[in-house]
Design a protein around this motif. Structure first.
Motif, mmCIF file in Angstrom:
data_model
loop_
_atom_site.group_PDB
_atom_site.id
_atom_site.type_symbol
_atom_site.label_atom_id
_atom_site.label_comp_id
_atom_site.label_asym_id
_atom_site.label_seq_id
_atom_site.Cartn_x
_atom_site.Cartn_y
_atom_site.Cartn_z
ATOM 1 N N ARG A 73 33.821 39.263 37.759
ATOM 2 C CA ARG A 73 34.968 38.928 36.948
ATOM 3 C C ARG A 73 34.586 38.531 35.536
ATOM 4 O O ARG A 73 35.407 38.012 34.782
ATOM 5 C CB ARG A 73 35.735 37.766 37.593
ATOM 6 N N GLU A 108 38.870 45.635 34.880
ATOM 7 C CA GLU A 108 38.216 44.371 34.558
ATOM 8 C C GLU A 108 37.702 44.321 33.125
ATOM 9 O O GLU A 108 37.489 43.241 32.578
ATOM 10 C CB GLU A 108 37.024 44.154 35.506
ATOM 11 N N ARG A 161 42.076 40.036 43.212
ATOM 12 C CA ARG A 161 41.130 41.137 43.038
ATOM 13 C C ARG A 161 40.858 41.880 44.337
ATOM 14 O O ARG A 161 40.686 43.098 44.342
ATOM 15 C CB ARG A 161 39.812 40.607 42.465
#
Length: 421
Positions: free
Chosen positions: A415, A341, A147
């Motif tokens: 996340r 995401e 990420r």
């Protein structure tokens, strides 16, 4: 504060690490080459239509049709790519777009082409615009699973695109100096076809698509992920509205100071600030989630526009607009991260296209609304009205985020909406 960088001792990955990612550099370069057409073709098309018809009104209406078709159909084109894959969809889409631009170039090379025909061809070309940006961002997401590295990839992509849009008008200026504007339209056709062809020839493209889980299965988007995507689209539309209004407000501000030629310097300061802000933002390891950062950077952009409206002279305006630019690329980078995401891998292109569509639609709307107000209201009030959408939307999204309960899977890195991770 939530926006402080992480104090983790490990070294953050660099932008060089992004370009060293296997199979990343070639499709990135190809996508940029194709996207250069989006800076070259519209301006060349506007000039070519004006020369061919002798009417600014006809050229303006045709370009409005081009923009409306391109923006409104962007999610649908992206959905086709998500469903069938870039290798099956991009070549015919880019080929048809390039062919239509070529026909327009030939039709406008000499005056006299029917305005109705040119308007229809221009709208058809806008409807076929290949979504190279969303495709490349979806590809980044599959190539860069980390990420933090993905944040740098999106920042690098956004800054490169920003610099490309600064370079494109200069290239058009060179073209029209030595030949007809229609040659610029033809160059745009060549750029997009070559760029799209090179992009889909990369082995990373087929690998990324075949690795995606089917849409609607266990890896499908979660409810709170869809809400986050909607918030990102809302804030991005507000940012686009601010910037669309700013372009026209800068023109009005400089004209009232009898320094109209300085508008290019002000807008160059905005682009320079965006490039610097994007690179700096992408290089920082943030503690806070993307959802927390997005309303903050959008509010900072709105606040800078408020200050710009009360600038006492041109130099102050240049400085404040440069500061506003620092938050443009970070806002877009963060919105694209949230889009990535919030959905599963089978919908990434479409999610990114919604963010892109919101920004473009907001930009067009901001220019149109301010165009109706700038001659009727004080310039400082117009700047304030332009800043209001970013401030209001940022506050609404931040409040909604504060009300949303943290689930067991929600982490500081945001996340909780990453599907299929």
């Amino acid at each position: 504060m939530v926006l402080t960088p992480s104090s983790a001792p490990s070294r953050a990955p660099s932008y060089a690490a992004v370009l060293r990612t296997p199979h990343a550099a070639c499709p990135f370069a190809a996508a940029l080459l194709g996207r250069l057409s989006y800076g070259v073709a519209p301006l060349s098309l506007l000039l070519a239509l004006k020369d061919a018809t002798g009417s600014y009104s006809v050229a303006g209406v045709a370009m409005a049709l081009f923009g409306a078709a391109s923006v409104t159909l962007s999610p649908a084109r992206a959905a086709l790519i998500d469903r069938y894959g870039p290798r099956r969809v991009l070549p015919p889409m880019a080929g048809l777009y390039a062919a239509l631009l070529t026909v327009i170039a030939l039709a406008t090379w000499n005056p006299g082409a029917p305005a109705l025909l040119l308007g229809g061809l221009t709208m058809a070309a806008g409807a076929c615009t290949p979504p190279l940006g969303p495709v490349m961002r979806a590809l980044w997401s599959s190539l860069v699973p980390d990420r933090e590295l993905l944040q740098r990839a999106y920042s690098l992509d956004g800054v490169a695109e920003e610099l490309m849009y600064v370079t494109a008008p200069l290239l058009v200026g060179i073209v029209v100096t030595f030949t007809e504007p229609a040659a610029g339209v033809l160059a745009g056709a060549v750029l997009v076809f070559v760029g799209a062809s090179a992009l889909v020839s990369s082995p990373a493209v087929s690998r990324a698509h075949t690795a995606r889980p089917p849409a609607g299965g266990p890896a499908g988007p979660r409810l709170h992920g869809i809400a986050a995507l909607r918030h990102a689209v809302l804030v991005t539309a507000a940012v686009g509205l601010c910037l669309g209004a700013l372009d026209l407000l800068v023109v009005a501000f400089t004209e009232r100071l009898h320094q109209a030629a300085a508008v290019s310097w002000v807008l160059a300061a905005l682009s320079a600030g965006s490039a610097v802000g994007g690179l700096a933002y992408g290089a920082v390891r943030w503690k806070s989630s993307s959802r927390v950062r997005l309303p903050v950077v959008a509010a900072a952009l709105g606040a800078a526009l408020l200050v710009a409206g009360v600038s006492p002279h041109l130099y102050a305006l240049v400085a404040v607009v440069a500061v506003a630019g620092l938050f443009v690329a970070p806002a877009l980078t963060t919105a694209y991260l949230i889009a990535d995401e919030s959905v599963d891998a089978a919908r990434r292109t479409q999610a990114g296209a919604w963010v892109n569509t919101a920004f473009n639609a907001g930009s067009s709307g901001g220019t149109a609304v301010v165009g109706l107000l700038v001659d009727r209201l004080p310039i400082a009030l117009c700047f304030g009205l332009a800043a209001a959408p970013a401030l209001v939307c940022a506050a609404a999204v931040a409040r909604a985020g504060a009300r949303r309960p943290r689930t067991a899977g929600t982490g500081a890195a945001g996340r909780d909406a990453v599907s299929g991770a």
